[in-house]
Write an enzyme that holds these catalytic residues in place. Structure first.
Site, PDB file in Angstrom:
ATOM      1  N   GLU A 175     -23.407  16.581   4.605  1.00 51.83           N
ATOM      2  CA  GLU A 175     -22.307  15.937   5.338  1.00 51.83           C
ATOM      3  C   GLU A 175     -20.974  16.036   4.594  1.00 51.83           C
ATOM      4  OE1 GLU A 175     -22.619  13.994   8.497  1.00 51.83           O
ATOM      5  OE2 GLU A 175     -24.457  15.161   8.655  1.00 51.83           O
ATOM      6  N   HIS A 252     -22.442   7.252   6.482  1.00 52.98           N
ATOM      7  CA  HIS A 252     -21.964   8.068   5.343  1.00 52.98           C
ATOM      8  C   HIS A 252     -21.647   7.100   4.209  1.00 52.98           C
ATOM      9  CE1 HIS A 252     -20.314  11.200   8.383  1.00 52.98           C
ATOM     10  NE2 HIS A 252     -21.402  11.692   7.814  1.00 52.98           N
ATOM     11  N   CYS A 375     -12.103   8.832   6.358  1.00 55.11           N
ATOM     12  CA  CYS A 375     -12.799   9.891   7.112  1.00 55.11           C
ATOM     13  C   CYS A 375     -11.835  10.990   7.504  1.00 55.11           C
ATOM     14  CB  CYS A 375     -13.383   9.351   8.410  1.00 55.11           C
ATOM     15  SG  CYS A 375     -14.610   8.097   8.216  1.00 55.11           S
TER      16      CYS A 375
HETATM   17  O1  SUG Z   1     -20.039  11.838  12.405  1.00 52.20           O
HETATM   18  N1  SUG Z   1     -18.207  10.105  14.859  1.00 52.20           N
HETATM   19  C1  SUG Z   1     -18.280  10.676  13.525  1.00 52.20           C
HETATM   20  C2  SUG Z   1     -17.507   9.828  12.544  1.00 52.20           C
HETATM   21  C3  SUG Z   1     -17.383  10.490  11.207  1.00 52.20           C
HETATM   22  C4  SUG Z   1     -16.778   9.603  10.181  1.00 52.20           C
HETATM   23  N2  SUG Z   1     -16.637  10.276   8.961  1.00 52.20           N
HETATM   24  C5  SUG Z   1     -16.848   9.742   7.732  1.00 52.20           C
HETATM   25  N3  SUG Z   1     -17.439   8.612   7.588  1.00 52.20           N
HETATM   26  N4  SUG Z   1     -16.514  10.467   6.733  1.00 52.20           N
HETATM   27  C6  SUG Z   1     -19.730  10.837  13.075  1.00 52.20           C
HETATM   28  O2  SUG Z   1     -20.533   9.937  13.369  1.00 52.20           O
HETATM   29  C7  SUG Z   1     -18.540  10.069  17.264  1.00 52.20           C
HETATM   30  C8  SUG Z   1     -18.241  10.967  18.437  1.00 52.20           C
HETATM   31  C9  SUG Z   1     -18.550  10.307  19.743  1.00 52.20           C
HETATM   32  O3  SUG Z   1     -19.436   9.442  19.800  1.00 52.20           O
HETATM   33  O4  SUG Z   1     -17.902  10.663  20.751  1.00 52.20           O
HETATM   34  C10 SUG Z   1     -18.576  10.794  15.917  1.00 52.20           C
HETATM   35  O5  SUG Z   1     -18.916  11.952  15.874  1.00 52.20           O
END
Ligand code: SUG
Length: 468
Positions: A175, A252, A375
């Protein structure tokens, strides 16, 4: 070595929407189906970049990916004489794949790659491994384009090495920087790299794994990244996420922990074997950096795990203040939480606390999908002379920010509903916007719709599936 940190923020794409795609990410699930505002989302991101640029921090930008990714829908067998027809067929039969092909999730660039700066790699180059994001299909399709765009920007092979995303399937689920922290006395000094994983694939079983939600990152992936980047073993550390944290919505590690140079801001329930893990980080940091780690550990009694996830306190950015100490760039939601606000007020008032100032940002559009300030950025530590070697116009100043803002206002919709994803006009608008953006950022042709094969879902993904 004279080094500086550059934050590469993701520019939110024109299809930003709430599709509820990420199980284990509470915000994504809770906000499924809401009306989004791509325009507001992109402007909120740009406002953060502008503020940090104006405060003197080096700020850069990464472009959105092409969405909906029609090439992927075709790869999944949806057929049509035109791209619009492919969208209609997917929408009419299995709309979940259209949603996955339309996510603007590449905006969260903390998941774009893991970065090892030159002072830490055996060959003296900056190493980047684009994350394979294997755990979720809508994110896994980011990897080929991420690799292509990083290769455009970090194209000088004498200075930079952009690896392929890890192949090998679920055992090597990666990730990116969201599960990696570099701690160092100074940007140009050797750092301690601590990698945080959710599960160890080799143990196979569920030992130490969360019971409810998926653990996305594996120990094996973290080890492979450290190995291929040439980080000496003595400067690596591998810690497991607390399974309760994952089950509370910490999908994460950067949802519960942020580190910068000699400062670590972390919740007491971030890691398995909490006390031992904190002791190990301090001891190893002192060995590598020759100084004591400044650790701010937030106890459950002050901010519960649930409140930490709700407010996204730890998904903040830590940045150096010129007079010493750190600036915390936190989501607006932290200001509204009495527990979090109270804790931060005390920190800032305490002369012994390394957190000296807090800035709150309204990033509501991204937050509703589980993406806070941290993020949205990928940290890249560069040598000053590397800046001139970057292969595109991505380091921002006031002029570029003005251009990007005007570009968003020209092309982005005010609102978007899940049903709009099948609208062929949205596809056309998005492509027009990205075509123009390649000019603004001087990226050259890079998107699949521009005929660039590297950006298409490629054989890497198929290899990964075969190995599973
Ligand atoms: O991978 N959300 C992302 C958020 C990522 C956050 N990044 C960090 N924590 N570094 C994920 O879960 C949601 C998309 C949706 O539901 O439409 C999404 O992909």
């Amino acid at each position: 070595m004279g080094c500086i940190e550059v934050n590469f923020d993701g520019l939110v794409g024109p299809t930003h929407n709430y599709a509820g795609l990420s199980r284990g990410n509470l915000a994504s699930s809770a906000n499924r189906g809401l009306v989004s505002s791509p325009r507001r989302a992109a402007l909120q991101g740009l406002a953060k970049m502008r503020m940090l640029h104006e405060r003197g921090f080096m700020q850069a930008v990464l472009p959105p990916q092409e969405r909906p990714l029609v090439a992927w829908l075709r790869h999944l067998g949806f057929r049509g004489r035109s791209d619009a027809e492919v969208l209609a067929v997917a929408a009419g039969t299995e709309p979940e794949w259209l949603a996955a092909a339309s996510s603007a999730s590449a905006m969260w660039t903390a998941n774009a790659a893991t970065v090892t700066p030159a002072p830490d790699s055996k060959d003296g180059r900056l190493h980047l491994t684009p994350a394979n994001l294997y755990a979720m299909p809508h994110r896994a399709i980011e990897a080929p384009f991420t690799a292509a765009v990083l290769r455009r920007i970090f194209r000088d092979a004498g200075r930079f090495y952009v690896h392929d995303p890890l192949a090998g399937g679920a055992a090597l689920a990666d990730e990116g920087a969201a599960n990696h922290t570099r701690l160092a006395a100074a940007h140009g000094s050797p750092g301690l790299h601590f990698f945080v994983y959710g599960r160890a694939a080799a143990r196979g079983s569920r030992e130490g794994s969360p019971g409810h939600f998926p653990a996305r990152q594996t120990l094996e992936a973290s080890r492979a990244v450290a190995r291929r980047h040439g980080i000496v073993e003595e400067r690596t550390l591998y810690l497991q996420q607390h399974p309760d944290a994952v089950d509370a919505g910490v999908f994460h590690n950067d949802v519960i922990c942020v580190g910068h140079l000699g400062t670590l801001f972390v919740h007491e329930r971030a890691f398995s074997n909490g006390e031992a893990a904190f002791g190990e980080i301090k001891r190893r940091f002192a060995e590598v950096a020759g100084e004591r780690l400044r650790m701010v550990c937030v106890p459950e009694s002050r901010v519960s795990l649930a409140e930490a996830v709700r407010s996204y306190l730890f998904n903040s950015q830590l940045l150096d203040l010129p007079g010493g100490g750190c600036l915390l760039v936190a989501p607006e939601e932290c200001r509204r939480s009495d527990a979090v606000r109270g804790f931060l007020d005390e920190c800032v008032a305490d002369p012994d606390c390394p957190l000296k100032e807090v800035l709150f940002f309204d990033l509501r559009e991204s937050m509703r999908n589980g993406g806070g300030p941290a993020c949205l950025r990928l940290r890249v530590v560069l040598r000053a002379e590397d800046l001139a070697a970057l292969g595109a116009r991505v380091v921002v100043d006031g002029v570029i920010l003005d251009e990007l803002e005007a570009w968003v206002r020209r092309h982005y919709r005010e609102t978007l509903m899940p049903a709009d994803l099948a609208d062929p006009a949205l596809l056309e608008e998005s492509r027009r916007a990205l075509e123009e953006l390649t000019g603004i950022l001087r990226l050259g042709w890079i998107y699949a719709f521009q005929g660039v094969a590297d950006a298409k879902p490629n054989r890497l993904r198929e290899e990964a599936e075969a190995a599973d």
